[in-house]
Enzyme design. Sequence first.
Site, short mmCIF file in Angstrom:
data_model
loop_
_atom_site.label_atom_id
_atom_site.label_comp_id
_atom_site.label_asym_id
_atom_site.label_seq_id
_atom_site.Cartn_x
_atom_site.Cartn_y
_atom_site.Cartn_z
N ASN A 1 -1.53 1.56 6.99
CA ASN A 1 -0.44 1.28 6.34
C ASN A 1 0.41 2.34 6.18
O ASN A 1 1.52 2.55 6.65
CB ASN A 1 -0.50 0.60 5.02
CG ASN A 1 -1.05 -0.76 5.32
OD1 ASN A 1 -0.59 -1.61 5.75
ND2 ASN A 1 -1.97 -1.14 4.19
N HIS B 1 -15.92 1.26 6.79
CA HIS B 1 -15.54 -0.26 6.02
C HIS B 1 -16.99 -1.19 5.98
O HIS B 1 -17.73 -1.19 6.85
CB HIS B 1 -14.42 -0.73 6.87
CG HIS B 1 -13.14 -0.32 6.90
ND1 HIS B 1 -12.26 -0.43 5.69
CD2 HIS B 1 -12.51 0.75 7.56
CE1 HIS B 1 -11.20 0.28 6.14
NE2 HIS B 1 -11.25 0.87 7.00
N ASN C 1 0.98 -1.28 -0.08
CA ASN C 1 -0.04 0.10 -0.05
C ASN C 1 0.85 1.17 0.04
O ASN C 1 1.56 1.58 0.83
CB ASN C 1 -1.10 -0.05 0.99
CG ASN C 1 -2.15 1.11 1.32
OD1 ASN C 1 -2.52 1.01 2.26
ND2 ASN C 1 -2.35 1.41 0.21
N CYS D 1 -4.72 -2.80 2.86
CA CYS D 1 -5.32 -1.70 3.52
C CYS D 1 -5.37 -1.96 5.17
O CYS D 1 -6.11 -2.99 5.29
CB CYS D 1 -6.82 -1.57 3.20
SG CYS D 1 -7.86 -0.37 4.10
N GLY D 2 -4.51 -1.39 5.87
CA GLY D 2 -4.37 -1.46 7.33
C GLY D 2 -5.88 -1.52 8.02
O GLY D 2 -5.93 -2.32 8.93
N GLY E 1 -8.76 -1.50 6.83
CA GLY E 1 -9.52 -2.74 6.42
C GLY E 1 -9.06 -3.87 6.95
O GLY E 1 -10.21 -4.76 7.41
N GLU F 1 -10.60 0.28 -2.06
CA GLU F 1 -10.62 1.60 -1.34
C GLU F 1 -11.38 2.81 -2.05
O GLU F 1 -10.92 2.97 -3.22
CB GLU F 1 -9.25 1.82 -0.84
CG GLU F 1 -8.67 0.81 -0.11
CD GLU F 1 -7.16 1.52 0.57
OE1 GLU F 1 -7.38 2.43 1.46
OE2 GLU F 1 -6.40 0.80 0.50
N ARG F 2 -12.01 3.33 -1.45
CA ARG F 2 -12.84 4.50 -1.92
C ARG F 2 -11.86 5.57 -2.02
O ARG F 2 -10.78 5.86 -1.54
CB ARG F 2 -13.72 5.24 -0.79
CG ARG F 2 -13.35 5.54 0.39
CD ARG F 2 -14.28 6.32 1.32
NE ARG F 2 -13.47 6.94 2.56
CZ ARG F 2 -13.89 7.50 3.41
NH1 ARG F 2 -15.15 8.08 3.33
NH2 ARG F 2 -13.11 8.01 4.40
N CYS G 1 -5.10 5.98 7.51
CA CYS G 1 -4.55 4.85 6.78
C CYS G 1 -3.65 4.08 7.49
O CYS G 1 -2.53 4.72 8.17
CB CYS G 1 -3.98 5.31 5.56
SG CYS G 1 -3.08 4.35 4.74
N ASN H 1 -12.34 5.49 9.70
CA ASN H 1 -13.02 5.38 8.13
C ASN H 1 -14.00 4.39 7.97
O ASN H 1 -13.99 3.41 8.37
CB ASN H 1 -11.66 5.62 6.98
CG ASN H 1 -10.60 4.34 7.34
OD1 ASN H 1 -11.03 3.49 8.04
ND2 ASN H 1 -9.67 4.42 6.34
#
Length: 279
Positions: free
Chosen positions: A76, A164, A14, A222-223, A225, A213-214, A74, A162
């Site tokens: 990552n 999910h 990522n 995606c960490g 995620g 990912e949006r 985020c 964020n």
Amino acid sequence: MARLRFTKMHGIGNDYVYVDCFAQTVADPVSLARRISPRHTGIGSDGLILIRPSDSADCRMEMYNADGSRGSMCGNGIRCIAKYVYDHGLHRSEHVRIDTDAGIKQLDLHVRGGLVRSVTVDMGEPILDGPRIPVTAEGRVVDAPLSVDGKTYQVTCVSMGNPHCVVFVESVHNLPLAEIGPRFEHHPFFPKGVNTEFVQVRNRCALRMRVWERGSGETAACGTGACAALVAAVLNDHADRRTTVQLNGGELEIEWRAGDSHVLMTGAAEEVFNGEIEV
């Protein structure tokens, strides 16, 4: 034209372009993110992350997706910031506090040979209340039906700073993610868009995941995620509270602690190269 120094970094694939704003300024980060992110005509990345000074922490993360939209968190990316500030001498403690749009995060650095090799991030508590994720439903959304373009999926929704949407599938191998990912991202059930994780349960201690990912499309990892995937797996009794999540770019170790309900994420952070771009 001025020249802007940058560093390309990634956490298990990522990847982002990082700019040290302790020493430089970025006048238009939205346009810069759109310019540098394309794989064939730019530097190539999932977006842009600015490392800024902070009055309340050791530094601040300001994140922009590949399409220029603002990202609040985020997993990552924040590990790579921790590596950058330590390796480049901005912060020499093996414990760092980073301010984000999702709050201040605590990180522990794992250092070998004078360089950060991996990082553990305390991601805080997952948000499970629908309006706070946000989704257009009250209370928890766990194993709930959602119709997407005429097909019904069972979804579990989680925010890790964020939004999910986690979907459990028999196999992630042949998923047409480029087709179905945007349908979730722009579904009216998600008023601010959503990151969608398609998760295959290998056993109670191992999950396999692909992610849309949006603002960026399918990414190697995606960490946040991966954290959401474990939380959803525990809520659906598919996994124990400590699990390895395998993504296209590598593995993350995720733990959802029972005591304080905080989610911990441990994974690698890598510096790829440094460069300059005219702006």
